[in-house]
Enzyme design. Structure first.
Site, PDB file in Angstrom:
ATOM      1  N   ARG A   7      16.449  21.147   5.435  1.00 45.49           N
ATOM      2  CA  ARG A   7      17.374  22.292   5.454  1.00 45.49           C
ATOM      3  C   ARG A   7      18.569  22.027   6.354  1.00 45.49           C
ATOM      4  O   ARG A   7      19.649  22.550   6.147  1.00 45.49           O
ATOM      5  CB  ARG A   7      16.613  23.558   5.858  1.00 45.49           C
ATOM      6  CG  ARG A   7      16.011  23.498   7.237  1.00 45.49           C
ATOM      7  CD  ARG A   7      14.895  24.502   7.453  1.00 45.49           C
ATOM      8  NE  ARG A   7      13.623  24.056   6.897  1.00 45.49           N
ATOM      9  CZ  ARG A   7      12.490  24.760   6.957  1.00 45.49           C
ATOM     10  NH1 ARG A   7      12.476  25.948   7.538  1.00 45.49           N
ATOM     11  NH2 ARG A   7      11.382  24.287   6.438  1.00 45.49           N
TER      12      ARG A   7
ATOM     13  N   ASP B 245      10.913  18.208  12.216  1.00 47.97           N
ATOM     14  CA  ASP B 245      10.396  17.842  10.895  1.00 47.97           C
ATOM     15  C   ASP B 245      10.924  18.776   9.803  1.00 47.97           C
ATOM     16  O   ASP B 245      10.770  18.491   8.622  1.00 47.97           O
ATOM     17  CB  ASP B 245       8.863  17.841  10.915  1.00 47.97           C
ATOM     18  CG  ASP B 245       8.254  17.088   9.741  1.00 47.97           C
ATOM     19  OD1 ASP B 245       9.004  16.390   9.035  1.00 47.97           O
ATOM     20  OD2 ASP B 245       7.030  17.198   9.554  1.00 47.97           O
TER      21      ASP B 245
ATOM     22  N   LYS C 143       5.233  13.250  12.319  1.00 44.68           N
ATOM     23  CA  LYS C 143       4.179  13.550  11.349  1.00 44.68           C
ATOM     24  C   LYS C 143       2.919  12.746  11.688  1.00 44.68           C
ATOM     25  O   LYS C 143       3.020  11.678  12.276  1.00 44.68           O
ATOM     26  CB  LYS C 143       4.639  13.143   9.936  1.00 44.68           C
ATOM     27  CG  LYS C 143       5.682  14.043   9.324  1.00 44.68           C
ATOM     28  CD  LYS C 143       6.006  13.606   7.908  1.00 44.68           C
ATOM     29  CE  LYS C 143       7.053  14.507   7.269  1.00 44.68           C
ATOM     30  NZ  LYS C 143       6.601  15.894   7.068  1.00 44.68           N
TER      31      LYS C 143
ATOM     32  N   ASP D  54      11.262  10.168   6.081  1.00 43.26           N
ATOM     33  CA  ASP D  54      11.036  11.313   6.970  1.00 43.26           C
ATOM     34  C   ASP D  54       9.799  11.075   7.833  1.00 43.26           C
ATOM     35  O   ASP D  54       8.674  11.288   7.389  1.00 43.26           O
ATOM     36  CB  ASP D  54      10.861  12.590   6.123  1.00 43.26           C
ATOM     37  CG  ASP D  54      10.651  13.827   6.985  1.00 43.26           C
ATOM     38  OD1 ASP D  54      10.861  13.741   8.216  1.00 43.26           O
ATOM     39  OD2 ASP D  54      10.290  14.881   6.416  1.00 43.26           O
TER      40      ASP D  54
HETATM   41  N1  BES Z   1       9.733  16.307   3.548  1.00 43.33           N
HETATM   42  C1  BES Z   1       8.943  17.326   4.122  1.00 43.33           C
HETATM   43  C2  BES Z   1       8.282  18.212   3.075  1.00 43.33           C
HETATM   44  C3  BES Z   1       7.051  17.664   2.410  1.00 43.33           C
HETATM   45  C4  BES Z   1       5.845  17.633   3.034  1.00 43.33           C
HETATM   46  C5  BES Z   1       7.128  17.236   1.110  1.00 43.33           C
HETATM   47  C6  BES Z   1       4.726  17.168   2.385  1.00 43.33           C
HETATM   48  C7  BES Z   1       6.013  16.778   0.433  1.00 43.33           C
HETATM   49  C8  BES Z   1       4.815  16.733   1.090  1.00 43.33           C
HETATM   50  C9  BES Z   1       9.797  18.219   4.994  1.00 43.33           C
HETATM   51  O1  BES Z   1      10.867  17.605   5.632  1.00 43.33           O
HETATM   52  C10 BES Z   1       8.901  18.755   6.061  1.00 43.33           C
HETATM   53  O2  BES Z   1       8.443  17.982   6.853  1.00 43.33           O
HETATM   54  N2  BES Z   1       8.686  20.050   6.063  1.00 43.33           N
HETATM   55  C11 BES Z   1       7.814  20.662   7.018  1.00 43.33           C
HETATM   56  C12 BES Z   1       8.477  21.933   7.489  1.00 43.33           C
HETATM   57  C13 BES Z   1       7.753  22.583   8.647  1.00 43.33           C
HETATM   58  C14 BES Z   1       7.912  21.748   9.879  1.00 43.33           C
HETATM   59  C15 BES Z   1       8.350  23.949   8.846  1.00 43.33           C
HETATM   60  C16 BES Z   1       6.502  20.954   6.324  1.00 43.33           C
HETATM   61  O3  BES Z   1       6.513  21.370   5.155  1.00 43.33           O
HETATM   62  O4  BES Z   1       5.460  20.717   6.927  1.00 43.33           O
HETATM   63 ZN    ZN Z   2      11.620  15.959   4.735  1.00 41.74          ZN
HETATM   64 MN    MN Z   3      10.308  16.722   7.473  1.00 44.23          MN
END
Ligand code: BES
Ligand code: ZN
Ligand code: MN
Length: 486
Positions: A344, A340, A270, A263
Site C-alpha cells: 500500500r 511488511d 517475515k 518482500d
Molecule cells: N506481499 C504480502 C501479502 C501476501 C502475504 C501475499 C501472503 C500472499 C501471501 C504483503 O506485503 C504483506 O506482507 N501483507 C501483510 C500485511 C500486514 C502486515 C498488515 C500481511 O498480509 O500479512
Molecule cells: Zn508485499
Molecule cells: Mn509485505
C-alpha cells in the site's frame, strides 16, 4: 502459442493431421453427423467401460482405424459452458503430457453454436499446458511441450471462432509473459529488469515507455514509495507505459501494478517458511505487463496507461523502521507501524501520480494481503470498486475470462482502524478485516477518480508441488479493458 482455425465438417474430423486429435464432447449423445470412425471409437470405449460422457473423463487411444492422427484423445465436457469446455480441453491435454505431442487439433462437438469464448479458452488451455519455466532451469529445455493448436470448427461457427482466436492468442501471450516474469527469481527479476522488460515491450509493440529513477521519484515527493525502497541496495524504478489507441483527448484507463520484486517484510521481518514465494510479490506488476501485451495485439480504440512502482522490501541499517512517519506524494503523512505492509505504501504514491492523466478509471492490482488469501483462497481475487457500475464491469470481465473476482466492502466504518496518534493515518489496522483495511488505505489516495482495486494475493500464484505463477488476472484485465473501449 501458435493457434489457428480450420473449418471442417463434423463427418470429416478423422482426416485431420496432428500429433493428437482431441475430441471434446458435450452432452450425453453423439451428434449423428459425427465421423463414423470417431463414433465407433467412442462407442467401443464406452462398451469396455474405459470412457463415458461424464465431465472430467478423458481417454487416450492409439492408431484408431479411420483416424489420421496417431493419437486420439476423448474428453468429456458434460455441460456446454465455457468453464466446462476449458476443463475438458485441459484434461484432454493432460493425456498428452510427457509425450511427443507438439501439435494438437481440437474439435468441440455437441456444443450447439460455438461462442468466441469456447475457442478463446481452448487456446488458453493449450497455452497453459504448453508453458514451462526454463529461464533458470536448463534441464527443462528437453521436455516436449504443446506448441501449436488447430481448432477444428464447422463453417457456421467460423466467425465466432475467429473472434475467439484473436482474443485467445492475445490473452495467452499476456498470461505467458506475466507467468514468466513472476516466476523469475528475485535476483533475476529486479526493478531494473522490469524496467528493461517494459522498454523491450515498448520497442517491439510501439508502446511509449518512461522509466523514473530514484532522483525523479524524489523530485515528485513520493516519500512513501521511497521509504519502502530505502532498505535495499537494488535501485527502485517507477515504470510508465502508454498505449494510445484512441484520440489524444480521450481519458485513459490507468492500471497500477504492485512491483515488489522481493518482500522480506523489511524490519518487520517475515518468518522463514515459504518466504521464497515473496518473489511473486510483483504479480500485480506482472499482470499489468501481461494486459498491456494483450492490448497491443488486440489494438482496441482506447488509451491505457500502466504505472508500476517497483522496488525490494529489505531490512538493513537504512531501512524504514516501525513508528517512522513519512510524507506521501499527496501530502498525507503515514505512520509505518509494520514495514511488511509495504504494498500500500508504494501503491499510494502511484495512485496520486495517476491523477495527472485525468483518468476515466484507475484499477490497481496487488498481491496485497494474506488476509485476502484467508477470505477467498485461490479461486477468486478480492475486488473493490468505488461504484456499482465499475464493480459490475470488473465482475463480468472476470467471469468471461474464467478469472473470477468477488466484490468486497468499503464501508467507512473500517476506516477507524487506520487512526494514528502521530500521522494522518497508520499503514495497518488490526488483524481482522486485513484485506479491507488495506483497500481503505488505498482509497484515501484514489479520491479524485473512479477507482477499482484487485487483491490478488491468493490468485497470482500457486504454492506446493505446482509452485508457480498463474498469470492471473491478465484475462480479467484484458476483458475489462476491451469493455471500456465500448
Ligand atoms: N506481499 C504480502 C501479502 C501476501 C502475504 C501475499 C501472503 C500472499 C501471501 C504483503 O506485503 C504483506 O506482507 N501483507 C501483510 C500485511 C500486514 C502486515 C498488515 C500481511 O498480509 O500479512
Ligand atoms: Zn508485499
Ligand atoms: Mn509485505
Amino acid at each position: 502459442m501458435d493457434a489457428r482455425i480450420q473449418t471442417i465438417s463434423l463427418d470429416k474430423l478423422g482426416a485431420t493431421s496432428a500429433d493428437a486429435l482431441i475430441l471434446v464432447v458435450a452432452g450425453d449423445n453423439l451428434p449423428a453427423q459425427l465421423d463414423p470412425s470417431l463414433t465407433q471409437a467412442i462407442k467401443q470405449a464406452q462398451k469396455l467401460s474405459d470412457f463415458d460422457l461424464k465431465a472430467g473423463k478423458a481417454l487416450l487411444l492409439h492408431g484408431v482405424a479411420g483416424i489420421k492422427a496417431p493419437r486420439l484423445v476423448l474428453a468429456a465436457s458434460g455441460k456446454t459452458s465455457l468453464k466446462a469446455a476449458r476443463a475438458a480441453v485441459t484434461s484432454g491435454l493432460a493425456q498428452c503430457k510427457g509425450r511427443a505431442v507438439r501439435h494438437v487439433a481440437v474439435a468441440l462437438v455437441g456444443f450447439g453454436a460455438l461462442e468466441a469464448g469456447h475457442v478463446e479458452h481452448a487456446i488458453l488451455a493449450a497455452s497453459d499446458a504448453g508453458y514451462l519455466y526454463r529461464t533458470t532451469k536448463p534441464s527443462a529445455s528437453k521436455e516436449p511441450m504443446v506448441e501449436r493448436i488447430t481448432l477444428l470448427v464447422d463453417k457456421a461457427d467460423a466467425t465466432a471462432a475467429r473472434k475467439g482466436l484473436a482474443l485467445g492468442v492475445a490473452v495467452a501471450s499476456g498470461v505467458t509473459l506475466a507467468r514468466e516474469l513472476a516466476n523469475r527469481p528475485g535476483n533475476h527479476c529486479t526493478p531494473s529488469h522490469l524496467a528493461d522488460q517494459a522498454r523491450e515491450l515498448g520497442k517491439q509493440h510501439g508502446l511509449k515507455v518512461e522509466v523514473l529513477d530514484r532522483r525523479a521519484v524524489e523530485k515528485l515527493g513520493m516519500g512513501s514509495f521511497l521509504a519502502v525502497a530505502q532498505g535495499s541496495d537494488e535501485p527502485l524504478r517507477f515504470i510508465v507505459m502508454r498505449y494510445d489507441g484512441a484520440a489524444r483527448g480521450k481519458a485513459p484507463v490507468v492500471l497500477v501494478g504492485k512491483g515488489i520484486t522481493f518482500d522480506t517484510g523489511g524490519i518487520s521481518l517475515k518468518p522463514g517458511a515459504e518466504m521464497d514465494e515473496m518473489k511473486f510479490d510483483m504479480g500485480g506488476a506482472a499482470s499489468v505487463f501481461g494486459a498491456m501485451r494483450a492490448i497491443v495485439e488486440l489494438k482496441p480504440k482506447l488509451n491505457v496507461v500502466a504505472l508500476i512502482p517497483a522496488c525490494e522490501n529489505m531490512p538493513s541499517g537504512r531501512a524504514v523502521k516501525p513508528g517512522d512517519v513519512v510524507t506521501s506524494m499527496s501530502g498525507q503523512t503515514i505512520e509505518i507501524l509494520n514495514t511488511d505492509a509495504e504494498g500500500r505504501l508504494i501503491l499510494c504514491d502511484a495512485l496520486t501520480y495517476a491523477e495527472r492523466f485525468k483518468p476515466a478509471v484507475v484499477v490497481d492490482v496487488a498481491t496485497l494481503t494474506g488476509a485476502c488469501v484467508i477470505a477467498l483462497g485461490g479461486v477468486r481475487s478480492g475486488m473493490y470498486a468505488s461504484d456499482d457500475e465499475l464493480a459490475a464491469s470488473l465482475s463480468t470481465a472476470g467471469d468471461l475470462a474464467l478469472d473470477p473476482c468477488w466484490r468486497m466492502p468499503l464501508d467507512d466504518d473500517y476506516d477507524e482502524m487506520l487512526k494514528s496518534n502521530f500521522a494522518d493515518m497508520a499503514n495497518i489496522g488490526s488483524r481482522a478485516g486485513g484485506s479491507i483495511t488495506a483497500a481503505k488505505f488505498l482509497q484515501r489516495y484514489a479520491g479524485t477518480y473512479r477507482w477499482g482495486h484487485l487483491d490478488i494475493a491468493g490468485t497470482a500464484w500457486k504454492g506446493g508441488a505446482a509452485k508457480g505463477a498463474t498469470g492471473r488476472p491478465v484475462g480479467l484485465l484484458t476483458h475489462f479493458l476491451l469493455s471500456q473501449a465500448g
